[in-house]
Scaffold this motif. Structure first.
Motif, PDB file in Angstrom:
ATOM      1  N   LEU A 183      -5.067   6.585   0.036  1.00 31.13           N
ATOM      2  CA  LEU A 183      -4.523   5.163   0.411  1.00 31.13           C
ATOM      3  C   LEU A 183      -4.451   4.400  -1.161  1.00 31.13           C
ATOM      4  CD1 LEU A 183      -3.468   2.645   1.984  1.00 31.13           C
ATOM      5  CD2 LEU A 183      -5.643   2.062   2.699  1.00 31.13           C
ATOM      6  N   ILE A 184      -3.851   4.045  -1.416  1.00 30.38           N
ATOM      7  CA  ILE A 184      -3.463   3.238  -2.836  1.00 30.38           C
ATOM      8  C   ILE A 184      -2.902   2.057  -2.880  1.00 30.38           C
ATOM      9  CG2 ILE A 184      -2.291   3.891  -5.278  1.00 30.38           C
ATOM     10  CD1 ILE A 184      -2.385   6.727  -4.300  1.00 30.38           C
ATOM     11  N   ASP A 185      -3.440   0.958  -3.784  1.00 31.60           N
ATOM     12  CA  ASP A 185      -2.894  -0.195  -3.681  1.00 31.60           C
ATOM     13  C   ASP A 185      -1.606  -0.171  -4.776  1.00 31.60           C
ATOM     14  OD1 ASP A 185      -3.971  -0.628  -6.423  1.00 31.60           O
ATOM     15  OD2 ASP A 185      -5.425  -1.907  -5.516  1.00 31.60           O
ATOM     16  N   PRO A 186      -0.952  -1.523  -5.030  1.00 28.71           N
ATOM     17  CA  PRO A 186       0.241  -1.259  -5.867  1.00 28.71           C
ATOM     18  C   PRO A 186       0.064  -1.298  -7.397  1.00 28.71           C
ATOM     19  CG  PRO A 186       0.172  -3.395  -4.545  1.00 28.71           C
ATOM     20  CD  PRO A 186      -1.120  -2.762  -3.966  1.00 28.71           C
ATOM     21  N   VAL A 187      -1.200  -1.314  -7.805  1.00 24.49           N
ATOM     22  CA  VAL A 187      -1.687  -1.178  -9.128  1.00 24.49           C
ATOM     23  C   VAL A 187      -2.348   0.355  -9.392  1.00 24.49           C
ATOM     24  CG1 VAL A 187      -1.759  -3.587  -9.886  1.00 24.49           C
ATOM     25  CG2 VAL A 187      -3.874  -2.414  -9.050  1.00 24.49           C
ATOM     26  N   GLY A 188      -2.274   1.062  -8.412  1.00 21.15           N
ATOM     27  CA  GLY A 188      -2.569   2.621  -8.399  1.00 21.15           C
ATOM     28  C   GLY A 188      -4.267   2.718  -8.110  1.00 21.15           C
ATOM     29  N   THR A 189      -5.025   1.594  -7.525  1.00 15.84           N
ATOM     30  CA  THR A 189      -6.255   1.738  -7.398  1.00 15.84           C
ATOM     31  C   THR A 189      -6.549   2.553  -6.103  1.00 15.84           C
ATOM     32  OG1 THR A 189      -7.117  -0.167  -8.520  1.00 15.84           O
ATOM     33  CG2 THR A 189      -8.680   0.502  -6.840  1.00 15.84           C
ATOM     34  N   ILE A 190      -7.259   3.664  -6.245  1.00 18.57           N
ATOM     35  CA  ILE A 190      -7.514   4.405  -4.809  1.00 18.57           C
ATOM     36  C   ILE A 190      -8.703   3.616  -4.032  1.00 18.57           C
ATOM     37  CG2 ILE A 190      -8.319   6.697  -4.002  1.00 18.57           C
ATOM     38  CD1 ILE A 190      -7.524   8.045  -6.261  1.00 18.57           C
ATOM     39  N   LEU A 191      -7.997   3.355  -2.744  1.00 18.80           N
ATOM     40  CA  LEU A 191      -8.903   2.644  -1.688  1.00 18.80           C
ATOM     41  C   LEU A 191      -9.570   3.414  -0.971  1.00 18.80           C
ATOM     42  CD1 LEU A 191      -6.102  -0.274  -1.013  1.00 18.80           C
ATOM     43  CD2 LEU A 191      -7.932  -0.372  -2.794  1.00 18.80           C
ATOM     44  N   GLY A 192      -9.230   4.541  -0.796  1.00 16.31           N
ATOM     45  CA  GLY A 192      -9.946   5.336  -0.080  1.00 16.31           C
ATOM     46  C   GLY A 192      -9.191   6.692   0.204  1.00 16.31           C
ATOM     47  N   ALA A 193      -9.790   7.964   0.664  1.00 16.58           N
ATOM     48  CA  ALA A 193      -9.212   9.345   0.944  1.00 16.58           C
ATOM     49  C   ALA A 193     -10.229   9.852   2.083  1.00 16.58           C
ATOM     50  CB  ALA A 193      -9.195  10.077  -0.126  1.00 16.58           C
ATOM     51  N   ARG A 194      -9.429  10.360   2.955  1.00 16.23           N
ATOM     52  CA  ARG A 194     -10.043  11.030   4.201  1.00 16.23           C
ATOM     53  C   ARG A 194      -9.223  12.142   4.310  1.00 16.23           C
ATOM     54  NH1 ARG A 194     -12.130   6.921   8.562  1.00 16.23           N
ATOM     55  NH2 ARG A 194     -12.990   8.979   9.432  1.00 16.23           N
ATOM     56  N   ARG A 195     -10.016  13.294   4.907  1.00 17.06           N
ATOM     57  CA  ARG A 195      -9.440  14.369   5.625  1.00 17.06           C
ATOM     58  C   ARG A 195      -9.394  14.493   7.132  1.00 17.06           C
ATOM     59  NH1 ARG A 195      -8.397  19.504   3.310  1.00 17.06           N
ATOM     60  NH2 ARG A 195      -9.707  18.622   1.466  1.00 17.06           N
ATOM     61  N   PHE A 196      -8.247  14.654   7.610  1.00 17.44           N
ATOM     62  CA  PHE A 196      -8.217  14.605   9.119  1.00 17.44           C
ATOM     63  C   PHE A 196      -7.354  15.844   9.614  1.00 17.44           C
ATOM     64  CE2 PHE A 196      -8.063  10.346   7.960  1.00 17.44           C
ATOM     65  CZ  PHE A 196      -8.920   9.632   9.098  1.00 17.44           C
ATOM     66  N   PRO A 197      -7.710  16.468  11.003  1.00 22.27           N
ATOM     67  CA  PRO A 197      -6.888  17.617  11.472  1.00 22.27           C
ATOM     68  C   PRO A 197      -5.696  17.343  11.265  1.00 22.27           C
ATOM     69  CG  PRO A 197      -8.810  17.252  12.719  1.00 22.27           C
ATOM     70  CD  PRO A 197      -8.901  16.201  11.843  1.00 22.27           C
ATOM     71  N   ALA A 198      -4.890  18.554  11.272  1.00 21.17           N
ATOM     72  CA  ALA A 198      -3.569  18.366  11.299  1.00 21.17           C
ATOM     73  C   ALA A 198      -2.843  18.492  12.534  1.00 21.17           C
ATOM     74  CB  ALA A 198      -2.880  19.758  10.351  1.00 21.17           C
ATOM     75  N   ALA A 199      -3.426  18.666  13.403  1.00 19.97           N
ATOM     76  CA  ALA A 199      -2.836  18.667  15.117  1.00 19.97           C
ATOM     77  C   ALA A 199      -2.626  16.980  14.990  1.00 19.97           C
ATOM     78  CB  ALA A 199      -3.903  19.058  15.883  1.00 19.97           C
ATOM     79  N   GLY A 200      -1.962  16.777  16.395  1.00 18.97           N
ATOM     80  CA  GLY A 200      -1.652  15.273  16.926  1.00 18.97           C
ATOM     81  C   GLY A 200      -2.685  14.520  16.678  1.00 18.97           C
ATOM     82  N   ALA A 201      -3.770  15.000  17.401  1.00 18.15           N
ATOM     83  CA  ALA A 201      -4.764  13.828  17.505  1.00 18.15           C
ATOM     84  C   ALA A 201      -5.501  13.356  16.186  1.00 18.15           C
ATOM     85  CB  ALA A 201      -6.033  14.344  18.216  1.00 18.15           C
ATOM     86  N   GLY A 202      -5.416  14.463  15.141  1.00 17.77           N
ATOM     87  CA  GLY A 202      -5.997  14.300  13.820  1.00 17.77           C
ATOM     88  C   GLY A 202      -5.066  13.109  13.283  1.00 17.77           C
ATOM     89  N   HIS A 235       0.798  -1.294  -0.074  1.00 18.64           N
ATOM     90  CA  HIS A 235      -0.037  -0.015  -0.028  1.00 18.64           C
ATOM     91  C   HIS A 235       0.936   1.150   0.140  1.00 18.64           C
ATOM     92  CE1 HIS A 235      -2.670  -2.794   1.735  1.00 18.64           C
ATOM     93  NE2 HIS A 235      -3.407  -2.408   1.085  1.00 18.64           N
ATOM     94  N   LEU A 236       0.231   2.163  -0.632  1.00 25.18           N
ATOM     95  CA  LEU A 236       0.802   3.772  -0.686  1.00 25.18           C
ATOM     96  C   LEU A 236      -0.031   4.576  -0.060  1.00 25.18           C
ATOM     97  CD1 LEU A 236       3.303   5.394  -3.078  1.00 25.18           C
ATOM     98  CD2 LEU A 236       1.156   6.381  -2.710  1.00 25.18           C
ATOM     99  N   VAL A 237       0.618   5.410   0.845  1.00 24.71           N
ATOM    100  CA  VAL A 237      -0.267   6.724   1.486  1.00 24.71           C
ATOM    101  C   VAL A 237       0.397   7.855   0.824  1.00 24.71           C
ATOM    102  CG1 VAL A 237      -1.300   7.666   3.529  1.00 24.71           C
ATOM    103  CG2 VAL A 237      -0.852   5.190   3.496  1.00 24.71           C
ATOM    104  N   GLY A 238      -0.368   8.513   0.071  1.00 26.57           N
ATOM    105  CA  GLY A 238      -0.087   9.952  -0.272  1.00 26.57           C
ATOM    106  C   GLY A 238      -0.872  10.974   0.685  1.00 26.57           C
ATOM    107  N   VAL A 239      -0.082  11.957   1.074  1.00 30.97           N
ATOM    108  CA  VAL A 239      -0.534  12.839   2.167  1.00 30.97           C
ATOM    109  C   VAL A 239      -0.499  14.362   1.429  1.00 30.97           C
ATOM    110  CG1 VAL A 239      -0.835  13.740   4.548  1.00 30.97           C
ATOM    111  CG2 VAL A 239      -0.194  11.318   3.804  1.00 30.97           C
ATOM    112  N   ASP A 240      -1.838  14.871   1.353  1.00 27.16           N
ATOM    113  CA  ASP A 240      -1.513  16.383   0.700  1.00 27.16           C
ATOM    114  C   ASP A 240      -1.528  17.208   2.202  1.00 27.16           C
ATOM    115  OD1 ASP A 240      -1.571  18.847  -0.583  1.00 27.16           O
ATOM    116  OD2 ASP A 240      -3.706  18.558  -1.138  1.00 27.16           O
ATOM    117  N   THR A 241      -0.721  17.955   2.633  1.00 27.83           N
ATOM    118  CA  THR A 241      -0.511  18.449   3.931  1.00 27.83           C
ATOM    119  C   THR A 241      -0.946  20.119   3.555  1.00 27.83           C
ATOM    120  OG1 THR A 241       1.737  19.148   3.568  1.00 27.83           O
ATOM    121  CG2 THR A 241       1.064  17.285   4.786  1.00 27.83           C
TER     122      THR A 241
END
Length: 100
Positions: free
Chosen positions: A25-44, A10-16
């Motif tokens: 989250l992407i699998d080895p063939v490039g399929t997007i398995l999911g994308a989610r936004r989280f707060p930038a703070a530690g808990a996020g 798996h590969l995780v790309g993070v746009d900060t």
């Protein structure tokens, strides 16, 4: 020779950004398995890492690509570096992007 796809199922790309990060989250063939936004703070970031763990069956061989390792992504880069085994830093992708 082992390919990146063989070593990292798996590969995780993070746009900060200053207030939130978008994790894709992407699998080895490039399929997007999911994308989610989280707060930038530690808990996020902790929630995001938990989401990635749950989505990958707790596989620690995830390859992380974090944008802005010298700015908005710096704190995440440190957390990921200490939590996961592999750290690969690539320079020249963007202003301060790296692979972890």
């Amino acid at each position: 020779m082992t390919s990146i796809a063989q070593a990292h199922p798996h590969l995780v790309g993070v746009d900060t950004h200053s207030r939130s990060h978008v994790y894709t989250l992407i699998d080895p063939v490039g399929t997007i398995l999911g994308a989610r936004r989280f707060p930038a703070a530690g808990a996020g970031m902790a929630r995001a890492i938990g989401w990635i763990g749950a989505s990958t069956g707790r596989d620690m061989r995830v390859l992380w690509v974090v944008e802005g390792c010298a700015s908005y992504g710096a704190a995440l880069a440190v957390i990921v570096y200490h939590r996961f085994v592999l750290c690969v830093v690539i320079t020249g992708i963007g202003q301060s992007d790296c692979l972890i």
